[in-house]
Design a protein around this motif. Structure first.
Motif, short mmCIF file in Angstrom:
data_model
loop_
_atom_site.label_atom_id
_atom_site.label_comp_id
_atom_site.label_asym_id
_atom_site.label_seq_id
_atom_site.Cartn_x
_atom_site.Cartn_y
_atom_site.Cartn_z
N CYS A 1 3.18 8.98 10.69
CA CYS A 1 1.80 8.50 10.68
C CYS A 1 1.69 7.21 9.87
N GLU A 2 2.36 7.15 8.73
CA GLU A 2 2.32 5.95 7.90
C GLU A 2 3.01 4.77 8.60
N GLU A 3 4.11 5.05 9.29
CA GLU A 3 4.77 3.98 10.05
C GLU A 3 3.81 3.36 11.06
N GLU A 4 3.06 4.19 11.76
CA GLU A 4 2.11 3.67 12.75
C GLU A 4 1.00 2.86 12.09
N LYS A 5 0.56 3.30 10.89
CA LYS A 5 -0.46 2.54 10.17
C LYS A 5 0.06 1.16 9.76
N VAL A 6 1.31 1.13 9.29
CA VAL A 6 1.90 -0.16 8.91
C VAL A 6 2.02 -1.06 10.13
N LYS A 7 2.51 -0.49 11.23
CA LYS A 7 2.63 -1.29 12.46
C LYS A 7 1.29 -1.84 12.90
N ASP A 8 0.25 -1.03 12.77
CA ASP A 8 -1.08 -1.47 13.17
C ASP A 8 -1.54 -2.64 12.30
N GLU A 9 -1.29 -2.55 11.00
CA GLU A 9 -1.66 -3.65 10.11
C GLU A 9 -0.86 -4.91 10.45
N LYS B 1 -2.27 -6.61 13.47
CA LYS B 1 -3.48 -7.38 13.14
C LYS B 1 -3.11 -8.74 12.55
N LYS C 1 0.82 -1.21 0.00
CA LYS C 1 0.00 0.00 0.00
C LYS C 1 0.86 1.26 0.00
N TYR C 2 2.15 1.09 0.25
CA TYR C 2 3.11 2.20 0.30
C TYR C 2 4.25 1.88 -0.66
#
Length: 308
Positions: free
Chosen positions: A281-289, A292, A250-251
């Protein structure tokens, strides 16, 4: 000079990232640390300055420098393949000769691209490169530069010093056909990260991939599982890897790989423009995914998932 024969180059071979600093300069210190980290993770070799290494965003002199640093840091511990591809045969030959003098074990190249070259142009390109050094040549079948048909792969295999292929296509029956029709000593490396298990099932000698810098432990396990006949274990690890890869795509995924290595304590540095580094912000989104994915499979033994 080289330390390994082409038939020694097997197993899990990361298409190595090239760390850059904040100003987009090659970062030798980070490169040396990454090499040591991946060898400690159990990889069986390295593939340098290809697409994952952002080789086409570097000058020829920069590419030569990366090869020298990696060969020096590896110090004969594992085989090293240098990607020396360029549109220009002259540039590729210069890179090939320098890589040979530096001490790599094999060279590899995408076919010349951008212009729609005829088969005879491509054949002559590989013939010229293969004749420029005594090193074995691994041709590269990749969608970005145009896929070869199986008959053309067989034709390329007739060139002296063409000893194998990096096969980044999904027609994996051709991996088996290459081993059966060209010969067992014609080395085939499966290059689709999402299909490592399939490549190995179809008799690939090794796997070369972008995400192996970030998921070395996963792919070493997959390779060992297949060799041990533990196919269900390999399949589960492959599914986890696919989910991680799809989240990363996605990135600008080279940026994800480098950021993830930083989370694991082995800083992969920054990408070079026009690629974009991840924002906080994107790093945190990747970590969140990734969290999961970790929770979905209940895994605790994958380094990148433990790091977040």
């Amino acid at each position: 000079m080289s330390n390994f024969k082409i038939t020694d180059i097997v197993g899990v071979i990361p298409a190595l990232i090239t760390p850059f600093d904040e100003n987009e300069n090659f970062d030798e210190g980070r490169m040396r640390n990454v090499v040591d980290f991946l060898i400690e993770e159990g990889v069986h070799g390295f593939y340098l300055t290809g697409s994952t290494g952002e080789g086409f965003l570097m000058t020829p002199d920069e590419r030569k420098k990366v090869v020298k640093v990696v060969v020096d840091q590896v110090n004969g511990r594992v085989p090293v393949i240098a990607h020396i591809g360029a549109i220009s045969t002259k540039i590729s030959i210069d890179l090939a000769k320098d890589a040979y003098e530096t001490g790599v074990d094999a060279i590899s190249s995408v076919p010349p691209f951008y212009w729609k070259f005829k088969d005879n142009n491509i054949f002559k390109y590989y013939e010229d490169l293969s004749g420029s050094t005594p090193l074995p040549m691994i041709v590269y079948n990749v969608p970005l530069a145009g896929l070869f048909g199986f008959d053309f792969i067989k034709r390329l295999s007739t060139i002296e010093n063409v000893k194998g292929i990096k096969y980044t296509a999904y027609t994996h029956q051709d991996i088996h056909k290459a081993k059966a029709q060209i010969g067992k000593d014609f080395m085939v490396y499966s290059g689709a990260d999402e299909m490592a298990v399939s490549g190995l099932f179809n008799e690939a000698d090794g796997i070369i991939g972008s995400f192996y810098s970030m998921l070395a432990d996963v792919y070493v396990d997959i390779y060992n599982n297949i060799k041990a006949g533990e196919f269900s274990k390999a399949q589960i690890k492959q599914k986890i890897a696919v989910d991680i890869i799809e989240a990363s795509l996605k990135y600008d995924y080279y940026a994800v790989i480098k950021a993830a290595m930083k989370w694991m304590g082995f800083d992969g540095g920054y990408v070079r423009r026009p690629f974009n580094n991840l924002s906080s912000c994107e790093e945190e989104k990747v970590k969140d995914e990734f969290r999961k994915i970790r929770d979905r499979y209940g895994v605790e033994d994958i380094r990148v998932l433990k790091s977040i």
